[in-house]
Design an enzyme around this catalytic site. Sequence first.
Site, PDB file in Angstrom:
ATOM      1  N   TRP A  60       4.025 -13.138 -36.807  1.00  0.00           N
ATOM      2  CA  TRP A  60       3.431 -11.921 -37.347  1.00  0.00           C
ATOM      3  C   TRP A  60       4.274 -11.427 -38.515  1.00  0.00           C
ATOM      4  CZ3 TRP A  60       5.931 -12.294 -32.630  1.00  0.00           C
ATOM      5  CH2 TRP A  60       7.122 -11.573 -32.502  1.00  0.00           C
ATOM      6  N   SER A 118       4.147 -10.140 -27.889  1.00  0.00           N
ATOM      7  CA  SER A 118       4.215 -11.430 -27.199  1.00  0.00           C
ATOM      8  C   SER A 118       4.857 -11.182 -25.848  1.00  0.00           C
ATOM      9  CB  SER A 118       5.069 -12.406 -28.007  1.00  0.00           C
ATOM     10  OG  SER A 118       4.556 -12.486 -29.316  1.00  0.00           O
ATOM     11  N   ASP A 120       3.559 -18.547 -33.101  1.00  0.00           N
ATOM     12  CA  ASP A 120       3.138 -17.205 -32.679  1.00  0.00           C
ATOM     13  C   ASP A 120       3.894 -16.267 -33.615  1.00  0.00           C
ATOM     14  OD1 ASP A 120       2.417 -14.899 -31.330  1.00  0.00           O
ATOM     15  OD2 ASP A 120       3.887 -15.152 -29.735  1.00  0.00           O
ATOM     16  N   CYS A 137       8.321 -18.665 -33.139  1.00  0.00           N
ATOM     17  CA  CYS A 137       7.827 -17.291 -32.956  1.00  0.00           C
ATOM     18  C   CYS A 137       8.673 -16.306 -33.755  1.00  0.00           C
ATOM     19  CB  CYS A 137       7.870 -16.910 -31.477  1.00  0.00           C
ATOM     20  SG  CYS A 137       7.263 -15.226 -31.217  1.00  0.00           S
TER      21      CYS A 137
END
Length: 671
Positions: free
Chosen positions: A670, A451, A668, A623
Amino acid sequence: MAPFHLHTHWLKPLVPSGVAASRSQRRARGGGDAPRTGLLLPIVLFCYFSYYIFLKHLRYYCTYFASSLQNKNIVVFYGSQTGTAEEFSNRLSKDARRYGMKGMAADPEEYDMSELSRLTEIENSLAIFCMATYGEGDPTDNAQEFYEWLQETNNSLDGVNFAVFALGNKTYEHYNATGKFVDKRLAELGASRIFDLGMGDDDGNLEEDFVSWREQFWPAVSEYFGVEATGEDCSIRQYELVVHNDIDVNKVYTGELARLKSFEIQKPPFDSKNPFLAPVATNRKLNKGGTRHLMHLELDISGSKIRYDSGDHVAVYPMNDTSMVNKLGEILGSDLDTVISLNNLDEESNKKHPFPCPTTYRTALTHYLDISNPPRTNVLYEIAQYATDPKDQENLRKMASSSAEGKAMYHSWVQESRRNIVAILEDMPSLQPPIDHLCELLPRLQARYYSIASSAKVHPNSIHICAVVVEYETKTGRTNKGVATNWLKNKVVTDNGNKSSVPMYVRKSQFRLPFKATNPVIMIGPGTGIAPFMGFIQERAWLKQKGKGGGETVLYYGCRHQKEDFLYQEELEEYERSGVLTQLHVAFSRDQEHKVYVQHLLKQNKENLWNLIDSQTAHIYICGDARNMARDVQNTFFEIVEEMGGMTHNQAVDYIKKLMTKGRYSQDVWS
Ligand SMILES: Cc1cc2nc3c(=O)[nH]c(=O)nc-3n(C[C@H](O)[C@H](O)[C@H](O)COP(=O)(O)OP(=O)(O)OC[C@H]3O[C@@H](n4cnc5c(N)ncnc54)[C@H](O)[C@@H]3O)c2cc1C
Ligand SMILES: NC(=O)c1ccc[n+]([C@@H]2O[C@H](COP(=O)([O-])OP(=O)(O)OC[C@H]3O[C@@H](n4cnc5c(N)ncnc54)[C@H](OP(=O)(O)O)[C@@H]3O)[C@@H](O)[C@H]2O)c1
Ligand SMILES: Cc1cc2nc3c(=O)[nH]c(=O)nc-3n(C[C@H](O)[C@H](O)[C@H](O)COP(=O)(O)O)c2cc1C
């Protein structure tokens, strides 16, 4: 049973490689070449002639491709971003041979999928779809156009036989959404589902899910078409080895993704096939203590014409660790500097080589192949034949089988123990696969995404990364090191006078600041999840300076210890002092007896948050960790909305879902 024949003249590549950029390449491009008005006419003329030439080429490629499809009757389309669905498609297309059928894996982006109904012109044909899901339940870039067509079309697919295997991850909100949609929509359009939708969970055991589905899928195909398996699984080479003893070194790939010498002669636009070699301008350790290494990198993109927005991702192509590559060479007794090509034995296939060829084994193992992840079962199956110890051979075959014992053994010996190909070869000394076969079997090394931790408004010529170096001990006592982060960690700013560089490109995202700078933003990003928010905050500071700000800018950050890993502490506190950050909340999880996480602080500030969200149309951003944090934070928002808005749980869930639809709750994340 005679093999079926596929006369798929409709099935032709839309964008032949080398002629025009694919949609995903176009999407990935950060480079902007915005035309100036004075240049408009020459540009229009250029586009017109380029299009004309493109069409001429297209006709040539179409004819070529149509003839190349003779004898294929199973097409396995893949929607893939990081290669797994593509790998599964290749495996399924190879399986077809056991049933006297001929299969091919195909990228939907390269075909006119609106002609799918013409599959019915081929007797007993079958379309299989391996579809991964991304983002907020979105298709992969290469499946986007097909997905949109499926949404819009009313064409009848009556008589088209299909099956879908979905690839996803349960930690994401929209689990396997793309695969589910494709499966449902094809049936709605009248296509015949010949086997139930397969669901693969990357958070659980994707390989096992696939193997189990495939195990039942083929007998169903066999029954449906009335064909019989021609025999046992057998290892069939797909590529033939050609050794180049006397080759012009200028014709040998040295790590380029597509165009030879593209690293020496860099030409924009830069994208996934043509990355920019960005010099590393800064590489500093961010944490003040602890055993980990968290780092801040700045990549210089001056002169590249790359453009980015805060919230975008930078993709980085790493190199494998040299000592691992050398070890592989040693174990396999190979001269890694031999120049080779692996040429597809199916001359009609549009995939000529598994990676750019000619190249050396060293380059292939360093730049092109994944040697650090535990190999999938098909690799074990194929290399088993090279184990001279019958016990090793039996174990490898067992692990590749679909028996309960084999699956458990694969799970424990390979996956849980995180044994990569080097560890497997070390632990099974009798196993000596030829290096060329191994190179054929290993999956491609993938780019890693980060990012972007900067704003182009403030840093138009550099892209910042905030990353944590991956290093862990496996059950076998080995230390495994993350490929990209360890490679990035060692990128010194000047390397023998030369700046060290990183092949990269920008991938656009949907993670965006609100259009109006007066809108409040609530950012939640523990650990490296702070990355995109550094860009957001820089942008809000820039807007404020221009007199355009005004909206509340709220950050919830979390780390382990205040004195160790409070990343960007000085910068954040300065932003708070200057009023750019109107609220800075930090959860130090390990500075007291009980864990304190960002969601605990959110809960404490529920009145303020509810006011920002419900009365001031704040945008919420999350995030970082997808597995636990993002879910826990979302549950906390459900609770806050339920309590403060006087709603039932279901109403609160609906409320947040609506924010998501409106682009006011973005993630966002992961894992
Ligand atoms: C959209 C997106 C944005 C991202 N942004 C960032 C970012 O801003 N900053 C950042 O640091 N990362 C970010 N990542 C993660 C990043 O892409 C890489 O996955 C990460 O840096 C690891 O890459 P690597 O090559 O060093 O490790 P790899 O060689 O890929 O190894 C990582 C793998 O090792 C395994 N592993 C890791 N730890 C352990 C353990 N303790 N035990 C067992 N197995 C383990 C896991 O399977 C993991 O997938 C992002 C990922 C995505 C998809
Ligand atoms: N695939 C990969 O290789 C890879 C690489 C890097 C990062 N990641 C992912 O990215 C995440 C962030 O990594 P990082 O190193 O930057 O973070 P980190 O430093 O491990 O964690 C940041 C903070 O978040 C806290 N936390 C842990 N669980 C939480 C939860 N459920 N809710 C809220 N906060 C929680 C941590 O607390 P405690 O630790 O004290 O519990 C810590 O204070 C990791 O969790 C990992 O899933 C993956
Ligand atoms: C950034 C990111 C977003 C993802 N989003 C989803 C999602 O919304 N739903 C889902 O089921 N899986 C999601 N996944 C999991 C992938 O679909 C899964 O890992 C899949 O195996 C990837 O296949 P590929 O390698 O062919 O691209 C996501 C993975 C990543 C890295």
